[in-house]
Design an enzyme around this catalytic site. Structure first.
Site, PDB file in Angstrom:
ATOM      1  N   MET A   1       0.910  -1.170  -0.058  1.00  0.00           N
ATOM      2  CA  MET A   1      -0.141  -0.074   0.031  1.00  0.00           C
ATOM      3  C   MET A   1       0.865   1.274  -0.064  1.00  0.00           C
ATOM      4  SD  MET A   1      -3.134  -0.668   3.022  1.00  0.00           S
ATOM      5  CE  MET A   1      -1.964  -1.396   4.092  1.00  0.00           C
TER       6      MET A   1
ATOM      7  N   TRP B   1     -16.394   6.377 -12.562  1.00  0.00           N
ATOM      8  CA  TRP B   1     -16.692   5.791 -13.806  1.00  0.00           C
ATOM      9  C   TRP B   1     -17.346   4.346 -13.748  1.00  0.00           C
ATOM     10  CZ3 TRP B   1     -14.073   1.445 -15.569  1.00  0.00           C
ATOM     11  CH2 TRP B   1     -13.132   0.913 -14.741  1.00  0.00           C
TER      12      TRP B   1
ATOM     13  N   GLU C   1       0.170  -4.547 -12.632  1.00  0.00           N
ATOM     14  CA  GLU C   1      -0.709  -3.373 -12.234  1.00  0.00           C
ATOM     15  C   GLU C   1      -0.120  -2.390 -13.449  1.00  0.00           C
ATOM     16  OE1 GLU C   1      -2.131  -5.015  -8.748  1.00  0.00           O
ATOM     17  OE2 GLU C   1      -0.421  -5.090  -9.750  1.00  0.00           O
TER      18      GLU C   1
ATOM     19  N   GLN D   1     -12.040   5.933  -1.063  1.00  0.00           N
ATOM     20  CA  GLN D   1     -12.361   7.694  -0.891  1.00  0.00           C
ATOM     21  C   GLN D   1     -11.100   8.023  -0.481  1.00  0.00           C
ATOM     22  OE1 GLN D   1     -16.873   7.277  -0.138  1.00  0.00           O
ATOM     23  NE2 GLN D   1     -16.183   9.325   0.073  1.00  0.00           N
TER      24      GLN D   1
ATOM     25  N   GLN E   1     -26.483   7.339   7.344  1.00  0.00           N
ATOM     26  CA  GLN E   1     -26.201   7.217   5.851  1.00  0.00           C
ATOM     27  C   GLN E   1     -25.596   5.710   5.488  1.00  0.00           C
ATOM     28  OE1 GLN E   1     -27.261   9.620   3.491  1.00  0.00           O
ATOM     29  NE2 GLN E   1     -28.224  10.245   5.486  1.00  0.00           N
TER      30      GLN E   1
ATOM     31  N   CYS F   1     -13.355  -3.448   5.412  1.00  0.00           N
ATOM     32  CA  CYS F   1     -13.069  -2.534   4.437  1.00  0.00           C
ATOM     33  C   CYS F   1     -14.220  -2.555   3.462  1.00  0.00           C
ATOM     34  CB  CYS F   1     -11.739  -2.986   3.613  1.00  0.00           C
ATOM     35  SG  CYS F   1     -11.697  -2.225   2.060  1.00  0.00           S
TER      36      CYS F   1
ATOM     37  N   ARG G   1      -6.102  -2.876   1.748  1.00  0.00           N
ATOM     38  CA  ARG G   1      -6.915  -2.005   2.366  1.00  0.00           C
ATOM     39  C   ARG G   1      -7.729  -2.504   3.719  1.00  0.00           C
ATOM     40  NH1 ARG G   1     -10.927  -0.796  -2.498  1.00  0.00           N
ATOM     41  NH2 ARG G   1     -10.633  -2.949  -2.521  1.00  0.00           N
TER      42      ARG G   1
ATOM     43  N   HIS H   1      -4.158   0.362 -14.608  1.00  0.00           N
ATOM     44  CA  HIS H   1      -4.969   1.603 -13.922  1.00  0.00           C
ATOM     45  C   HIS H   1      -5.659   2.039 -15.169  1.00  0.00           C
ATOM     46  CE1 HIS H   1      -2.822   1.396 -10.395  1.00  0.00           C
ATOM     47  NE2 HIS H   1      -1.670   1.612 -10.802  1.00  0.00           N
ATOM     48  N   GLU H   2      -5.309   1.913 -16.448  1.00  0.00           N
ATOM     49  CA  GLU H   2      -6.167   2.289 -17.543  1.00  0.00           C
ATOM     50  C   GLU H   2      -7.210   1.118 -18.104  1.00  0.00           C
ATOM     51  OE1 GLU H   2      -3.231   2.807 -20.880  1.00  0.00           O
ATOM     52  OE2 GLU H   2      -2.023   2.146 -19.225  1.00  0.00           O
TER      53      GLU H   2
ATOM     54  N   TYR I   1       2.742  -1.405 -14.380  1.00  0.00           N
ATOM     55  CA  TYR I   1       4.105  -0.468 -13.981  1.00  0.00           C
ATOM     56  C   TYR I   1       5.517  -1.037 -15.044  1.00  0.00           C
ATOM     57  CZ  TYR I   1       1.642   1.486 -10.201  1.00  0.00           C
ATOM     58  OH  TYR I   1       0.888   2.182  -9.301  1.00  0.00           O
TER      59      TYR I   1
ATOM     60  N   ASP J   1     -20.227  13.666   2.995  1.00  0.00           N
ATOM     61  CA  ASP J   1     -18.903  13.294   2.766  1.00  0.00           C
ATOM     62  C   ASP J   1     -18.404  12.514   4.178  1.00  0.00           C
ATOM     63  OD1 ASP J   1     -16.067  12.880   2.533  1.00  0.00           O
ATOM     64  OD2 ASP J   1     -15.620  14.812   2.002  1.00  0.00           O
ATOM     65  N   ALA J   2     -18.538  11.110   3.763  1.00  0.00           N
ATOM     66  CA  ALA J   2     -18.325  10.062   5.080  1.00  0.00           C
ATOM     67  C   ALA J   2     -16.617  10.388   5.448  1.00  0.00           C
ATOM     68  CB  ALA J   2     -18.662   8.907   4.639  1.00  0.00           C
TER      69      ALA J   2
ATOM     70  N   ARG K   1       5.676  -9.815  -8.126  1.00  0.00           N
ATOM     71  CA  ARG K   1       4.083  -9.364  -8.218  1.00  0.00           C
ATOM     72  C   ARG K   1       3.912  -9.505  -9.719  1.00  0.00           C
ATOM     73  NH1 ARG K   1      -0.456  -8.618  -5.512  1.00  0.00           N
ATOM     74  NH2 ARG K   1      -2.012  -7.439  -6.620  1.00  0.00           N
TER      75      ARG K   1
END
Length: 716
Positions: free
Chosen positions: A49, A619, A199, A380, A452, A375, A352, A287-288, A201, A699-700, A249
């Protein structure tokens, strides 16, 4: 060391929740395993992370405490965030470089802290390649930094920036930088290194025909494209010696049309194993890519079969003992136990979930799954922030990456406190107050806790939002706090408390619009709690709540159904839905009929849809609605509501009547006010947090952070 409720580590807790296959002790998860020469006590790895703490100018204190708290919570092996092997390999300004003096000092301190807590730590050797965000970055000599890649192919979000193609000399220099970084990590005391080759890279870029368009010894066919990662492995191995653990990885599936085929990935893994790698950690996606991989909408455990396929590849080599680590979209150790029971992979990496709960391992292995803060996959405060170089934290655990700033130590003076409102802000405040020894009573006007979050758990794909509410409630009970539901309190009832935290939240904003009081007009809260009658639906407001409400109407409330749909759309094997059928997962979604998307119209004044949603989630959410056939109408002004129609004016001023047997209003919120004024009039000390303080944007992240910060001001 932070105080921890004794029940967390009790091997025989009272009343554990039901678990998969009756495995309350997570027998398979707790079995030792080996990553090369490194012997590990259980099979859950803290996955890599990026936090931004890697460059924090504090000598490494915050980074050390971040890792140490997770080891104290039961973690055994920690993989660092990406540590760049050279200056041009940085992902951005907040990335550290192995071999730079100040950065190395921070790493040395972090390593020592992990070892002091009894854990092991692996340095992830990282090079962003064309993904490097070099604006404002300079080389060690002060000249502007440029991103580099196998070929000068920009990526979709590069804003026209074309990476510099590495020359043969540059390729060999970069391989040497990986080796030097590995040697430096070994000198700093790291227990292993992991090469980031997933990923999208740099190492992954060399493997893909999309980004490697060379026709030399580093590209031109699959064998030459995989030469770079193999030479990196050989150089790293030579630098650290035969006994030092080295893992890779790899990208099990780039999720990019025209990229590496499964056969090419299998060949890469085989070659890495035969060349001496000790472990294969399996990632997915670039990522794309247009396929989501880690968002809440992605079914739990859906990517595991890719890791299992590669485990089969490893077992067929001359070194079948090489460890295979699965990862991505796993949040619950009961799912990990189920995966391990299949006898394919050796371990599972979670990232996460360790932000959300540093003690996820200790709580789970003692059977106290009810105490684990789940998680929720919102991204966010973690991934969304890291993209823009902002400090990483966690929506459901605002202490994450701020452990030094908010140590878990008893309050200097124990107070009798009341928290009014059990939404995200109120629960955050109550939990921190109770953890530090204060006498806490939570008052909630509704019968259900969560505010919420309780509403969000109704949304398909957001069932996990119910998890933190359950775990905080369980921990508050464990700590002796009182929870009073179905009760509205005022100044008179609160007069005996030393301090009151007002977290009464928000209510839907009522529009001044002709027809707004007609019986077929619902607020979003009414729609999500009570359902929506049959017929066409027009949703006024296309922000995050509007998008969620549309999803509620057109998507199945059953996770297994959505998992099957996702698997079919991506082309994964049907076994990819196995982890999603875990019985602990689900009672959260309220049953509701699913209607065709063509019956739902999402209406926006601005023409922007999903504003307020995180950059990595918007998205996905909007795309799912488009695929479902939802109608999008933007750039309008509202005129009136009448039976069967919502009347709007388009950008030309022409009147348009949109079909609407039901109108759902998602046009903002207002604070639930009044209590603070009455407390002030009565002279009762109080603090207002969350939506009750500012309802302009729900906004949590802000809400839970304000709850934590209020706790520290109220009872330092």
């Amino acid at each position: 060391m932070a105080p921890t409720p004794p029940e967390v580590s009790d091997p025989e807790p009272s009343g554990p929740e039901p678990t998969l296959s009756g495995s309350s002790a997570l027998e398979l998860t707790r079995r030792p395993w080996s990553l090369g020469s490194l012997r590990l006590s259980h099979r859950v790895v803290v996955g890599s992370m990026h936090t931004g703490l890697e460059v924090k100018d504090d000598g490494g204190a915050a980074l050390a405490r971040f890792y140490q708290e997770r080891v104290e919570g039961g973690a055994d092996l920690v993989i660092t965030g990406g540590l760049a092997v050279n200056s041009e390999g940085r992902g951005g300004e907040d990335y550290a470089v192995l071999g730079q003096e100040a950065d190395d000092a921070r790493f040395r301190r972090a390593v020592a802290a992990v070892h002091e807590a009894g854990g092991a730590i692996s340095a992830q050797l990282f090079h962003a390649g064309r993904y490097a965000l070099t604006a404002g970055l300079t080389k060690p000599d002060g000249s502007p930094e440029r991103s580099v890649a196998p070929s000068p192919v920009p990526w979709r979000a590069a804003r026209g920036v074309v990476p510099v193609e590495l020359t043969d000399e540059g390729v060999r220099r970069t391989i040497g930088d990986f080796a030097s970084a590995a040697a430096r990590a070994q000198e700093l005391g790291f227990d292993a290194v992991e090469v980031m080759a997933s990923e999208g890279y740099l190492v992954n870029q060399f493997c893909s025909p999309i980004t490697n368009q060379r026709d030399d010894e580093w590209g031109g066919d699959a064998a030459r494209r995989r030469r770079f990662p193999l030479e990196v492995l050989r150089a790293v191995r030579a630098a650290v010696g035969p006994a030092f653990p080295v893992s890779f990885r790899v990208s099990g599936d780039d999720l990019m049309p025209g990229s590496s085929t499964p056969d090419e990935v299998d060949a890469l893994v085989t070659a890495l194993v035969e060349a001496g790698v000790d472990g294969i950690s399996v990632g997915v996606g670039w990522h794309e890519s247009t396929v989501p991989t880690v968002q809440a909408a992605v079914p739990h455990g859906v990517w595991v079969p890719i890791a299992e396929r590669l485990a089969g590849v490893v077992r067929a080599t001359t070194r079948p003992e090489v460890a295979v680590i699965a990862s991505n979209r796993l949040t619950d150790l009961r799912d990990v136990e189920d995966i391990l029971s299949r006898g394919t992979v050796d371990a599972v990496a979670l990232a996460r979930p360790f932000l959300a709960d540093p003690a996820i391992v200790a709580k789970s292995t003692s059977g106290r799954f009810d105490l684990v803060t789940t998680c929720i996959g919102c991204n966010q405060a973690c991934i969304d922030r890291s993209i823009f170089g902002k400090p990483v934290s966690c929506l459901v655990n605002p202490r994450a990456a701020r452990e030094l700033e908010f140590p878990l130590v008893p309050s200097r003076r124990i107070l009798r406190t009341a928290v009014v409102g059990a939404g995200p802000a109120g629960l955050s405040a109550a939990l921190d107050l109770a953890r530090r020894g204060n006498d806490v009573t939570v008052f909630e006007a509704r019968e259900n806790l969560g505010g919420q979050f309780d509403l969000a758990a109704s949304i398909p794909g957001k069932e996990d939002y119910a998890g933190p509410v359950r775990s905080i409630s369980a921990e508050l009970e464990l700590l002796g706090a009182s929870i009073v539901t179905g009760t509205r309190v005022g100044a008179q009832e609160l007069a005996a408390y030393d301090h009151v935290v007002v977290a009464t939240g928000v209510s839907p904003r009522v529009l001044d619009l002709p027809g707004i009081d007609l019986p077929h007009v619902l607020s979003y809260e009414q729609a999500l709690r009570g359902g929506v009658p049959d017929g066409t639906v027009a949703i006024i407001g296309a922000g995050g709540i509007g998008v969620d409400t549309a999803a509620f109407l057109v998507e199945s409330g059953h996770e297994a159904t959505r998992a099957s749909q996702f698997v079919a759309s991506v082309g994964l094997p049907s076994s990819a839905t196995d982890a999603s059928s875990a019985p602990q997962r689900r009672d959260a979604t309220r049953p509701h009929p699913v209607r065709p998307g063509s019956q739902v119209t999402l209406v926006s004044r601005s023409g922007k849809f999903g504003s307020g949603l995180g950059v990595t989630s918007r998205w996905v959410a909007v795309g799912r609605l488009r695929e479902a056939g939802v109608n999008f109408v933007g750039g309008v002004s509202y005129r009136s509501i009448r039976p069967g129609f919502l009347d709007v004016a388009d950008e030309s001023g022409d009147l348009v009547s949109l079909p609407a047997d039901v109108v759902v209003v998602c046009a903002g919120q207002e604070p639930v006010a009044g209590l603070a004024a009455s407390l002030a009039a009565a002279g009762i000390p109080h603090t207002v947090v969350g939506g009750a303080l500012d309802a302009r944007a729900v906004d949590a992240v802000r809400a839970t952070t304000e709850g934590l910060e209020a706790s520290r001001r109220v009872a330092p």
